[in-house]
Design a protein around this motif. Structure first.
Motif, PDB file in Angstrom:
ATOM      1  N   ARG A  39       0.836  -6.672 -11.060  1.00  0.00           N
ATOM      2  CA  ARG A  39       0.923  -5.577 -10.100  1.00  0.00           C
ATOM      3  C   ARG A  39       2.120  -4.687 -10.435  1.00  0.00           C
ATOM      4  O   ARG A  39       3.202  -5.186 -10.741  1.00  0.00           O
ATOM      5  N   LEU A  40       1.890  -3.394 -10.363  1.00  0.00           N
ATOM      6  CA  LEU A  40       2.944  -2.411 -10.598  1.00  0.00           C
ATOM      7  C   LEU A  40       2.927  -1.414  -9.456  1.00  0.00           C
ATOM      8  O   LEU A  40       1.862  -0.981  -9.010  1.00  0.00           O
ATOM      9  N   ASP A  41       4.103  -1.050  -8.985  1.00  0.00           N
ATOM     10  CA  ASP A  41       4.241  -0.183  -7.826  1.00  0.00           C
ATOM     11  C   ASP A  41       4.914   1.119  -8.251  1.00  0.00           C
ATOM     12  O   ASP A  41       6.118   1.148  -8.514  1.00  0.00           O
ATOM     13  N   ALA A  42       4.120   2.184  -8.308  1.00  0.00           N
ATOM     14  CA  ALA A  42       4.624   3.479  -8.784  1.00  0.00           C
ATOM     15  C   ALA A  42       5.025   4.395  -7.641  1.00  0.00           C
ATOM     16  O   ALA A  42       5.142   5.606  -7.817  1.00  0.00           O
ATOM     17  N   ARG A  43       5.279   3.833  -6.465  1.00  0.00           N
ATOM     18  CA  ARG A  43       5.623   4.625  -5.287  1.00  0.00           C
ATOM     19  C   ARG A  43       6.778   5.592  -5.536  1.00  0.00           C
ATOM     20  O   ARG A  43       6.775   6.723  -5.093  1.00  0.00           O
ATOM     21  N   GLY A  44       7.767   5.114  -6.269  1.00  0.00           N
ATOM     22  CA  GLY A  44       8.969   5.904  -6.505  1.00  0.00           C
ATOM     23  C   GLY A  44      10.172   5.241  -5.874  1.00  0.00           C
ATOM     24  O   GLY A  44      10.127   4.873  -4.692  1.00  0.00           O
ATOM     25  N   ASN A  45      11.217   5.035  -6.640  1.00  0.00           N
ATOM     26  CA  ASN A  45      12.399   4.350  -6.135  1.00  0.00           C
ATOM     27  C   ASN A  45      13.320   5.302  -5.369  1.00  0.00           C
ATOM     28  O   ASN A  45      13.297   6.514  -5.557  1.00  0.00           O
ATOM     29  N   ARG A  46      14.122   4.705  -4.514  1.00  0.00           N
ATOM     30  CA  ARG A  46      15.140   5.404  -3.735  1.00  0.00           C
ATOM     31  C   ARG A  46      16.159   4.343  -3.367  1.00  0.00           C
ATOM     32  O   ARG A  46      15.940   3.155  -3.674  1.00  0.00           O
ATOM     33  N   PRO A  47      17.271   4.685  -2.763  1.00  0.00           N
ATOM     34  CA  PRO A  47      18.226   3.639  -2.377  1.00  0.00           C
ATOM     35  C   PRO A  47      17.551   2.531  -1.568  1.00  0.00           C
ATOM     36  O   PRO A  47      16.881   2.804  -0.570  1.00  0.00           O
ATOM     37  N   GLY A  48      17.671   1.309  -2.044  1.00  0.00           N
ATOM     38  CA  GLY A  48      17.049   0.172  -1.378  1.00  0.00           C
ATOM     39  C   GLY A  48      15.707  -0.224  -1.953  1.00  0.00           C
ATOM     40  O   GLY A  48      15.179  -1.297  -1.634  1.00  0.00           O
ATOM     41  N   LEU A  49      15.125   0.609  -2.817  1.00  0.00           N
ATOM     42  CA  LEU A  49      13.856   0.301  -3.476  1.00  0.00           C
ATOM     43  C   LEU A  49      14.077   0.293  -4.980  1.00  0.00           C
ATOM     44  O   LEU A  49      14.629   1.244  -5.534  1.00  0.00           O
TER      45      LEU A  49
END
Length: 204
Positions: free
Chosen positions: A132-142
């Motif tokens: 599984r890969l999560d391409a949601r997009g990182n931000r502080p805390g992710l």
């Protein structure tokens, strides 16, 4: 995790939402392919492009709702499920099997309210395994990352809070989710209509 279909070809199909025959997608895929040494490095490059260069609509305050893969690429943003459509389309362009996964998570605003989150599963032929890969997009805390040996998605579920992973790797985007994305005039309207997707996928 288990597959909705045992036919790997089902995870390569093109449709109205996963429209990898679109010129924008084809051109970007060929651009990203340059310099990659093997399929795994290509998957990583596409993943990081969708994660980092295509914004999450909420992170940039964009109210437009995108759905089709080509639309997400054209406007440069989408919510998690829409970005999952683009990631799958770009992988399928290269004949790389990709499916759709869903989570029920606590809302960041109210732990008692649940929200739907979409991500992808990708088949690595060389290793004969799905990840599984999560391409949601990182931000502080992710801090979702491309990782083969250890899953590093945005939100591992907290079962004590009632969060859930749907264990199915779906061959197509959930039709209720697609319908909600398409009929929502803006992101505010989208969040008000998100419950049907949760009910469809988790029965609640």
């Amino acid at each position: 995790m288990h597959n909705e279909s045992n036919n790997i070809e089902d995870y390569l199909e093109m449709n109205e939402v996963i429209d990898y025959d679109h010129k924008l997608i084809a051109d970007k895929c060929r651009e990203l392919e340059k310099g990659t040494e093997d399929e795994i490095s290509l998957i990583k490059k596409i993943y990081e492009f969708v994660r980092d260069d295509v914004h999450h609509s909420g992170d940039i305050g964009e109210m437009r709702v995108t759905c089709e893969a080509s639309e997400v690429l054209e406007f440069g943003h989408g919510i998690c499920c829409a970005k999952a459509h683009l990631f799958a389309a770009m992988l399928r362009f290269f004949g790389i099997p990709a499916g759709f996964c869903y989570q029920k998570l606590c809302s960041s605003e109210d732990v008692n309210k649940k929200v739907l989150h979409g991500l992808n599963a990708v088949y690595l032929k060389d290793l004969d395994k799905w990840i599984r890969l999560d391409a949601r997009g990182n931000r502080p805390g992710l801090d979702a990352q491309f990782c083969i040996d250890e899953e590093k998605i945005a939100w591992p579920v907290n079962k004590e809070l009632g969060e859930e992973d749907n264990p199915v790797i779906f061959k197509e985007p959930n039709p209720t989710v697609v319908e909600v994305l398409k009929k929502s005039n803006d992101r505010k309207e989208l969040w008000l209509q998100w419950e049907p997707g949760l009910r469809d996928l988790f029965g609640t």
